[in-house]
Write a protein that holds these residues in place. Structure first.
Motif, short mmCIF file in Angstrom:
data_model
loop_
_atom_site.label_atom_id
_atom_site.label_comp_id
_atom_site.label_asym_id
_atom_site.label_seq_id
_atom_site.Cartn_x
_atom_site.Cartn_y
_atom_site.Cartn_z
N VAL A 76 52.26 -4.15 92.23
CA VAL A 76 50.93 -5.02 92.44
C VAL A 76 51.52 -6.13 90.66
CG1 VAL A 76 49.15 -5.92 93.29
CG2 VAL A 76 49.81 -4.03 93.74
N ARG A 77 50.63 -5.60 89.61
CA ARG A 77 51.28 -6.48 88.56
C ARG A 77 51.72 -7.03 88.44
NH1 ARG A 77 50.53 -2.24 85.84
NH2 ARG A 77 48.22 -2.41 85.04
N ASP A 78 53.34 -6.57 88.71
CA ASP A 78 54.52 -7.44 87.95
C ASP A 78 54.49 -8.81 89.92
OD1 ASP A 78 55.50 -6.00 86.71
OD2 ASP A 78 56.22 -4.38 87.68
N LEU A 79 54.43 -8.26 90.53
CA LEU A 79 53.90 -9.11 92.04
C LEU A 79 53.51 -9.89 91.22
CD1 LEU A 79 54.65 -10.67 94.90
CD2 LEU A 79 52.98 -9.18 95.36
N MET A 80 52.06 -10.32 91.22
CA MET A 80 51.13 -11.07 90.56
C MET A 80 51.37 -11.74 89.38
SD MET A 80 49.41 -10.87 92.77
CE MET A 80 47.50 -12.16 92.31
N LEU A 81 53.14 -11.75 88.76
CA LEU A 81 53.26 -12.55 87.31
C LEU A 81 53.84 -13.93 88.01
CD1 LEU A 81 55.44 -9.36 85.72
CD2 LEU A 81 53.48 -10.91 84.33
N HIS A 82 54.17 -13.53 89.53
CA HIS A 82 54.45 -15.14 90.18
C HIS A 82 53.15 -16.06 90.10
CE1 HIS A 82 58.61 -13.45 91.22
NE2 HIS A 82 58.23 -12.53 90.83
N MET A 83 52.58 -15.73 89.84
CA MET A 83 50.80 -16.76 89.78
C MET A 83 50.83 -18.19 88.58
SD MET A 83 49.45 -16.50 93.10
CE MET A 83 48.33 -18.22 92.61
N GLY A 84 52.18 -17.14 87.45
CA GLY A 84 51.93 -18.34 85.94
C GLY A 84 50.49 -17.87 85.65
N ASN A 85 49.92 -18.82 85.83
CA ASN A 85 48.22 -18.97 84.92
C ASN A 85 47.81 -17.78 85.24
OD1 ASN A 85 48.42 -21.31 83.22
ND2 ASN A 85 48.74 -22.52 84.95
N ASN A 86 47.40 -17.05 85.94
CA ASN A 86 46.73 -15.74 86.50
C ASN A 86 48.35 -14.49 86.10
OD1 ASN A 86 44.72 -16.55 87.84
ND2 ASN A 86 45.74 -17.90 89.41
N SER A 87 48.48 -14.03 85.82
CA SER A 87 49.96 -13.92 85.21
C SER A 87 49.11 -12.53 84.76
CB SER A 87 50.69 -13.61 84.34
OG SER A 87 50.79 -14.63 83.55
N ALA A 88 47.93 -13.04 83.70
CA ALA A 88 47.27 -11.76 82.20
C ALA A 88 46.23 -11.04 83.70
CB ALA A 88 46.88 -12.39 81.20
N ILE A 89 45.94 -10.25 84.24
CA ILE A 89 45.08 -9.74 85.28
C ILE A 89 44.26 -8.60 84.38
CG2 ILE A 89 44.80 -8.86 87.39
CD1 ILE A 89 46.42 -10.62 89.09
N PRO A 90 43.66 -8.38 84.46
CA PRO A 90 43.13 -6.80 83.68
C PRO A 90 43.31 -6.28 84.74
CG PRO A 90 41.98 -9.14 83.30
CD PRO A 90 42.29 -9.29 84.50
N GLU A 91 43.29 -4.51 84.11
CA GLU A 91 43.61 -3.38 84.78
C GLU A 91 43.11 -3.75 85.49
OE1 GLU A 91 44.61 1.32 84.37
OE2 GLU A 91 45.99 0.11 83.76
N LYS A 92 41.09 -3.66 85.78
CA LYS A 92 40.23 -3.27 86.79
C LYS A 92 40.63 -4.40 87.49
CE LYS A 92 35.00 -3.84 86.22
NZ LYS A 92 35.03 -5.33 87.59
N ASP A 93 40.48 -5.68 87.43
CA ASP A 93 41.08 -6.50 88.79
C ASP A 93 41.60 -6.20 89.12
OD1 ASP A 93 38.20 -7.83 87.52
OD2 ASP A 93 40.12 -9.84 86.94
N LEU A 94 42.62 -5.22 88.42
CA LEU A 94 43.92 -5.24 89.63
C LEU A 94 43.34 -4.13 90.58
CD1 LEU A 94 47.27 -5.34 86.73
CD2 LEU A 94 46.77 -6.46 89.91
#
Length: 474
Positions: A428-446
């Motif tokens: 899921v973390r790899d997929l969220m990289l496609h959100m550009g500005n939202n790529s750095a998502i903390p593990e808690k949020d993931l």
């Protein structure tokens, strides 16, 4: 003169049965059970165990009650999973007619062929789904016998009238206009199905956030969550008849995981709708008007932030210049960057001749959420799913792919690198990289995102979870 009924004549009966007789025959009319109170007695409702006084009667009665209980759970599942009553009929607050409609909705789930009766095969099919265990022809036959109050002249099966007899044993209650079924802080000891009338759902501060009608259910939230208290009030805006399902019965009926999942999805959708309505009730909203092609905000914006409610018009949500989806009246947007403190993940532009919006500042938005944590969780859950949905669409666009169901299945399998049939935290973390500005998502949020995506709460995020979630964004 006798001061008490001759209970020695009832020595062969169970203690609960003798207690009922004693209270019904009390010489003092002020202490004597009323008809309504008698219907709620544990013996009448079948809640008390029997004593082994008449040889074999305890075993037979126990089996009879168990079979009827299974059938009651089947009706409960049919009511939860059946089509919404108001999609088929007009609004009608007639007590007798609405009760018939409610029963018919459950009846038609069993009688899917429209024969006009429910046979043993129908019982076996539905009860297998409800209980999760195979129901043998002999069990179906026993249930058929248990469901009938008396032998039927017809050997075809259960009629709607037979269903009515079975259903009448469930607890039905009547409330007058203006009555409160429960208030904030009350114990969450039951949920309800509306036979007739209208019920208003109010916040602790008295804000009206929802109106429920016949066929709707309510009160299940405090039974589904760990908390066991009410967070809203349920007030009758008309005379109301409800079917009350106690917490004990509720827990027994939810042996079917599919029933629990359906009920929880409906409850979450209603809670989200209430949260949006609560925002609309705020007095500090600012009306905004946009013309075609005017931008509400740009992808990557990090300045002053607000969230918006769409009153009229159509808006396009774009990422990387490509349209991901459209917004229309009743939708909201802009909450995600506020809740997760991120730059805007998309550009929103007016796509109709004009767009009418209401804007709520970030400060006022957070003040509202702090005052209502339960509805705040509903909004957070929606925003997490919305971010994931955008990421999936961004991934598909990067692959020069379409955005339909077939492509969504392909995207799932692409992201599922280890071919496990479920999505892991790293995938899921790899997929969220496609959100550009939202790529750095903390593990808690993931982790919270993974929990939100696991719709059936089986501990994994499967393809079915993703397909089901995507329906909410169509």
């Amino acid at each position: 003169k006798r001061s008490s009924p001759p209970m020695h004549l009832a020595s062969h009966l169970s203690p609960s049965a003798r207690d009922l007789i004693r209270k019904l025959m009390d010489r003092d009319p002020n202490k004597r059970l009323t008809a309504v109170a008698a219907l709620q007695h544990p013996w009448i409702r079948g809640e008390t165990p029997t004593s082994n006084i008449i040889e074999g009667s305890d075993r037979k009665l126990s089996m009879y009650q168990e079979l009827r209980e299974k059938l009651a759970s089947g009706i409960f599942a049919a009511l939860v999973d059946g089509d919404n009553l108001r999609n088929k009929t007009g609004e009608n607050d007639n007590r007798e007619q609405s009760l018939t409609h409610l029963l018919k909705r459950a009846f038609e789930v069993f009688d899917e062929e429209g024969k006009g009766f429910v046979n043993e095969a129908d019982l076996g099919r539905i009860m297998t789904k409800v209980t999760g265990a195979s129901i043998s022809p002999a069990d179906s036959k026993d249930m058929m016998t248990a469901a009938k109050e008396e032998p039927s002249r017809s050997s075809l099966g259960l009629s709607l009238s037979d269903f009515s007899q079975l259903f009448s044993r469930l607890s039905q209650q009547h409330y007058k206009k203006g009555d409160y079924i429960y208030n904030p802080g009350d114990d969450g000891d039951a949920m309800y199905f509306i036979n007739s009338g209208k019920v208003e759902v109010l916040t602790k501060k008295g804000h009206l956030v929802s109106i429920l009608r016949h066929g709707d259910c309510f009160g299940e939230g405090s039974l589904l969550e760990d908390r066991n208290y009410r967070i809203t009030a349920a007030r009758c805006s008309t005379p109301v008849d409800v079917i009350r399902v106690s917490k004990n019965d509720f827990d027994r009926y939810l042996k079917s995981s599919s029933t629990k999942r359906s009920l929880k999805l409906k409850w979450k959708a209603r809670r989200l709708a209430q949260a949006k309505q609560l925002i609309r009730l705020q007095s500090n909203l600012t009306k905004r008007q946009f013309l075609r092609n005017e931008v509400v905000y740009h992808e990557g914006d990090i300045g002053k932030k607000s969230m918006f409610l769409v009153d009229d018009g159509t808006l396009e949500v774009k990422h990387g210049g490509e349209t991901l989806h459209k917004l229309s009246s009743g939708d909201s947007f802009g909450e995600s960057s506020l809740l997760f403190q991120r730059p805007r993940s998309s550009t929103v532009v007016c796509a109709s001749a004009s767009c009418s919006l209401h804007e709520l500042s970030g400060a006022d938005f957070f003040a509202l959420l702090e005052s209502d944590p339960v509805h705040a969780r509903a909004l957070s859950d929606m925003c997490r799913k919305r971010m994931f949905h955008k990421a999936v669409k961004s991934y598909l666009l990067s692959q020069k792919s379409g955005l339909g169901g077939v492509e969504l299945v392909k995207a799932f399998h692409d992201v599922d690198k280890d071919n496990s049939g479920s999505l892991s935290l790293s995938e899921v973390r790899d997929l969220m990289l496609h959100m550009g500005n939202n790529s750095a998502i903390p593990e808690k949020d993931l982790r919270e995102l993974l929990e939100s995506l696991d719709l059936d709460e089986d501990g994994i995020v499967s393809l079915n979870d993703i397909l089901e979630m995507s329906k909410a964004f169509k």
